[in-house]
Design a protein around this motif. Structure first.
Motif, PDB file in Angstrom:
ATOM      1  N   LEU A   1       0.828  -1.205   0.000  1.00 15.04           N
ATOM      2  CA  LEU A   1       0.000   0.000   0.000  1.00 15.04           C
ATOM      3  C   LEU A   1       0.866   1.261   0.000  1.00 15.04           C
ATOM      4  N   LYS A   2       1.927   1.244   0.813  1.00 13.37           N
ATOM      5  CA  LYS A   2       2.823   2.395   0.873  1.00 13.37           C
ATOM      6  C   LYS A   2       3.486   2.629  -0.476  1.00 13.37           C
ATOM      7  N   GLU A   3       3.940   1.543  -1.119  1.00 16.51           N
ATOM      8  CA  GLU A   3       4.581   1.651  -2.436  1.00 16.51           C
ATOM      9  C   GLU A   3       3.635   2.242  -3.476  1.00 16.51           C
ATOM     10  N   GLN A   4       2.325   2.027  -3.276  1.00 14.98           N
ATOM     11  CA  GLN A   4       1.326   2.547  -4.207  1.00 14.98           C
ATOM     12  C   GLN A   4       0.862   3.958  -3.826  1.00 14.98           C
ATOM     13  N   GLY A   5       1.431   4.501  -2.736  1.00 12.73           N
ATOM     14  CA  GLY A   5       1.087   5.862  -2.320  1.00 12.73           C
ATOM     15  C   GLY A   5      -0.253   5.986  -1.612  1.00 12.73           C
TER      16      GLY A   5
END
Length: 121
Positions: free
Chosen positions: A61-65
């Motif tokens: 989720l973090k990698e996808q912003g």
């Protein structure tokens, strides 16, 4: 006479396990996961659905912003947690039943004035 040592050949019927998320989760799956999270699906449910650890889900989720949400417990869930804790259940057991983290359950119980038992060793 010496005994012969027999070496087994590696199993070839099992596919090799891939541990890296970017290698085992397709972009389509990541998009589904993001849409489900943004739509309100709880993280523990996503973990079960996609067979990925909570840390893995949060990393994707973090990698996808995606902005992380902090979800507390509803009043009825807190009532249930209070009853379960009074009946002797552990924070871990209660959090698993409610689909939340142990720290969220602990914080909710403390806010209700529940005295915490000493941790078991």
């Amino acid at each position: 006479m010496e005994a012969e040592t027999q070496v087994s050949a590696p199993r070839t019927d099992d596919p090799p396990r891939t541990f890296r998320l970017d290698k085992r989760v397709s972009p389509e799956t990541v998009a589904e996961l993001v849409a489900a999270y943004v739509g309100g699906t709880p993280t523990p449910e996503l973990c079960k659905r996609y067979n990925i650890s909570e840390g893995g889900i949060l990393k994707l989720l973090k990698e996808q912003g995606v902005a992380m949400r902090r979800q507390g417990l509803s009043a009825s869930q807190i009532d249930q947690a209070v009853r379960l804790y009074a009946d002797g259940n552990s924070l871990r057991a209660i959090s698993a039943q409610l689909g939340s983290s142990s720290s969220t359950v602990r914080d909710a119980l403390l806010a209700r004035g529940v005295t915490m038992r000493p941790a078991r060793k």
